[in-house]
Scaffold this active site. Structure first.
Site, mmCIF file in Angstrom:
data_model
loop_
_atom_site.group_PDB
_atom_site.id
_atom_site.type_symbol
_atom_site.label_atom_id
_atom_site.label_comp_id
_atom_site.label_asym_id
_atom_site.label_seq_id
_atom_site.Cartn_x
_atom_site.Cartn_y
_atom_site.Cartn_z
ATOM 1 N N ASP A 1 2.149 13.564 -14.493
ATOM 2 C CA ASP A 1 1.054 13.947 -15.376
ATOM 3 C C ASP A 1 0.795 15.452 -15.336
ATOM 4 O O ASP A 1 0.574 16.081 -16.366
ATOM 5 C CB ASP A 1 -0.218 13.189 -14.997
ATOM 6 C CG ASP A 1 -1.389 13.570 -15.884
ATOM 7 O OD1 ASP A 1 -1.250 13.461 -17.125
ATOM 8 O OD2 ASP A 1 -2.433 13.988 -15.352
ATOM 9 N N GLU B 1 0.836 -1.205 0.000
ATOM 10 C CA GLU B 1 0.000 0.000 0.000
ATOM 11 C C GLU B 1 0.870 1.254 0.000
ATOM 12 O O GLU B 1 0.592 2.218 -0.720
ATOM 13 C CB GLU B 1 -0.949 -0.028 1.197
ATOM 14 C CG GLU B 1 -2.073 -1.046 1.065
ATOM 15 C CD GLU B 1 -1.646 -2.505 1.169
ATOM 16 O OE1 GLU B 1 -2.439 -3.372 0.763
ATOM 17 O OE2 GLU B 1 -0.525 -2.795 1.653
#
Length: 160
Positions: A128, A114
């Site tokens: 991005d 995780e």
């Protein structure tokens, strides 16, 4: 040589049965770096990224990534995380942005995957959001730096 825990006696992939393990507090920290240009460092510090506050968006993405780890990584157990924390450090002298993800729960299996997923999703989100300025950025040195809980106790990476 230890055996892979995700293979059964026939060599087939399977999800490990953790039902017999005791519940304990488990924590893991992972980190990684985004190597960027001077222009990206300046644009972030001047809040001039067209897509918005890169750290706020990447923080939410990283938290969501950690929570959705079992949907992305086969054979990972779905975990009820009690805390996910994403932190950023701009290292302008090295043209890098450091991302740290810390995960915690009370459960029967660790949270390393995780933490790694949270770091990677946060790094990908930063990429991005900044790619219009610098498409040559790179992600590097993603690793678990610390973990606690379970039968192995506390483990800490010697060098990062």
């Amino acid at each position: 040589m230890s055996q892979f825990s995700h293979l059964n006696q026939q060599g087939e992939a399977n999800m490990v049965d953790v039902s017999g393990k005791p519940v304990s507090t488990r924590e893991a920290t992972a980190q990684g770096f985004l190597v960027v240009s001077d222009e990206v460092i300046t644009a972030i510090s001047d809040a001039r990224i067209a897509k918005g506050d890169v750290f706020a968006v990447a923080r939410i993405a990283g938290i969501q990534g950690a929570k959705r780890c079992s949907d992305l990584i086969p054979l990972c157990h779905p975990l009820a995380l009690s805390k996910v924390d994403i932190q950023f450090e701009t290292l302008a002298e090295d043209n890098r942005i450091k991302v740290i993800c810390w995960c915690k729960l009370n459960g029967q299996t660790g949270v390393e995957m995780e933490a790694l997923t949270g770091v990677n999703i946060a790094l990908l989100t930063l990429f991005d959001m900044c790619k219009a300025i610098d498409p040559g950025m790179r992600i590097e040195a993603v690793c678990v730096t610390d973990k606690q809980g379970g039968k192995t106790g506390h483990w800490k990476r010697d060098t990062v």
